[in-house]
Design a protein around this motif. Structure first.
Motif, PDB file in Angstrom:
ATOM      1  N   GLU A   3       0.823  -1.212   0.000  1.00 49.31           N
ATOM      2  CA  GLU A   3       0.000   0.000   0.000  1.00 49.31           C
ATOM      3  C   GLU A   3       0.859   1.264   0.000  1.00 49.31           C
ATOM      4  OE1 GLU A   3      -0.894  -2.757   1.476  1.00 49.31           O
ATOM      5  OE2 GLU A   3      -2.998  -3.069   0.965  1.00 49.31           O
ATOM      6  N   CYS A   7       0.496   4.197  -2.616  1.00 50.29           N
ATOM      7  CA  CYS A   7       0.338   5.601  -2.204  1.00 50.29           C
ATOM      8  C   CYS A   7       1.367   6.492  -2.881  1.00 50.29           C
ATOM      9  CB  CYS A   7       0.472   5.728  -0.693  1.00 50.29           C
ATOM     10  SG  CYS A   7      -1.059   5.481   0.188  1.00 50.29           S
ATOM     11  N   VAL A  31     -10.293   8.609  -3.674  1.00 53.17           N
ATOM     12  CA  VAL A  31     -10.048   7.377  -4.422  1.00 53.17           C
ATOM     13  C   VAL A  31     -11.191   6.401  -4.170  1.00 53.17           C
ATOM     14  CG1 VAL A  31      -7.529   7.579  -4.388  1.00 53.17           C
ATOM     15  CG2 VAL A  31      -8.674   6.335  -2.572  1.00 53.17           C
ATOM     16  N   SER A  32     -11.441   5.549  -5.156  1.00 45.94           N
ATOM     17  CA  SER A  32     -12.413   4.468  -4.959  1.00 45.94           C
ATOM     18  C   SER A  32     -11.655   3.150  -5.027  1.00 45.94           C
ATOM     19  CB  SER A  32     -13.524   4.530  -6.008  1.00 45.94           C
ATOM     20  OG  SER A  32     -12.988   4.441  -7.308  1.00 45.94           O
ATOM     21  N   ILE A  33     -12.024   2.248  -4.117  1.00 49.01           N
ATOM     22  CA  ILE A  33     -11.330   0.972  -4.000  1.00 49.01           C
ATOM     23  C   ILE A  33     -12.354  -0.153  -3.951  1.00 49.01           C
ATOM     24  CG2 ILE A  33      -9.787  -0.450  -2.611  1.00 49.01           C
ATOM     25  CD1 ILE A  33      -8.614   2.103  -1.456  1.00 49.01           C
ATOM     26  N   PRO A  41      -8.003  -0.873   2.280  1.00 48.29           N
ATOM     27  CA  PRO A  41      -8.236   0.562   2.509  1.00 48.29           C
ATOM     28  C   PRO A  41      -7.602   1.106   3.785  1.00 48.29           C
ATOM     29  CG  PRO A  41     -10.233  -0.460   1.702  1.00 48.29           C
ATOM     30  CD  PRO A  41      -9.256  -1.578   1.977  1.00 48.29           C
ATOM     31  N   GLU A  45      -4.838   4.109   3.937  1.00 45.86           N
ATOM     32  CA  GLU A  45      -5.014   5.318   4.738  1.00 45.86           C
ATOM     33  C   GLU A  45      -3.846   5.515   5.703  1.00 45.86           C
ATOM     34  OE1 GLU A  45      -8.872   4.564   6.422  1.00 45.86           O
ATOM     35  OE2 GLU A  45      -9.902   5.521   4.734  1.00 45.86           O
ATOM     36  N   TYR A  48      -0.723   6.653   3.579  1.00 44.97           N
ATOM     37  CA  TYR A  48      -0.861   7.932   2.879  1.00 44.97           C
ATOM     38  C   TYR A  48      -0.011   9.059   3.472  1.00 44.97           C
ATOM     39  CZ  TYR A  48      -2.943  12.048   0.765  1.00 44.97           C
ATOM     40  OH  TYR A  48      -3.119  13.230   0.114  1.00 44.97           O
ATOM     41  N   VAL A  64     -11.517   7.700   1.030  1.00 41.58           N
ATOM     42  CA  VAL A  64     -11.602   6.398   0.372  1.00 41.58           C
ATOM     43  C   VAL A  64     -13.075   6.018   0.241  1.00 41.58           C
ATOM     44  CG1 VAL A  64     -11.027   3.955   0.542  1.00 41.58           C
ATOM     45  CG2 VAL A  64      -9.371   5.669   1.280  1.00 41.58           C
ATOM     46  N   LEU A 105      -8.868   0.348  -8.315  1.00 40.81           N
ATOM     47  CA  LEU A 105      -8.385   1.395  -7.433  1.00 40.81           C
ATOM     48  C   LEU A 105      -8.252   2.604  -8.345  1.00 40.81           C
ATOM     49  CD1 LEU A 105      -7.066   2.781  -4.978  1.00 40.81           C
ATOM     50  CD2 LEU A 105      -4.913   1.774  -5.707  1.00 40.81           C
TER      51      LEU A 105
END
Length: 120
Positions: A3, A7, A31-33, A41, A45, A48, A64, A105
């Motif tokens: 992740e 990011c 963003v959409s996951i 997710p 986060e 990030y 998210v 994603l």
């Protein structure tokens, strides 16, 4: 934790958008996951702030949005939602389906601030 690498790539895209629009800072990143994306997710986060440190997005809020798994049945043609570990047609329960949503994603939106006003 992959992740963090995701990011970092996301921040590269966000900074490119910000530069192309002469932004002074980034306010929000959306963003959409999907559950089949292989991205967790909560870990995204968590990673990030590390990836955004020292960039125009350092103080930006990450939003998210969850995407439901959708499938299209090869037998009856119906598109329906499905459970990630049970990819069956919602109409006829057939297992011969194609996933149409839930694997993505996507960077949906970058809210930036310019010297004159916020741009969406």
């Amino acid at each position: 934790m992959h992740e963090l690498a995701i990011c970092q790539a996301l921040i590269e895209q966000v900074e490119r958008v910000a530069r192309e629009n002469s932004a002074s800072s980034v306010i929000e990143v959306v963003v959409s996951i999907g559950p089949l994306s292989g991205v967790e997710p909560a870990l995204l986060e968590h990673a990030y702030p590390l990836a955004a440190a020292g960039t125009m997005a350092e103080h930006a809020r990450l939003v998210v949005q969850a995407v439901a798994v959708k499938v299209r049945c090869r037998s009856c043609g119906v598109e329906s939602e499905a459970v990630p570990n049970r990819l069956l047609c919602g109409a006829c329960d057939d297992w011969q389906v194609d996933v149409t949503a839930g694997e993505e994603l996507l960077l949906q939106r970058v809210e930036i601030e310019t010297s004159s006003a916020a741009v969406h």
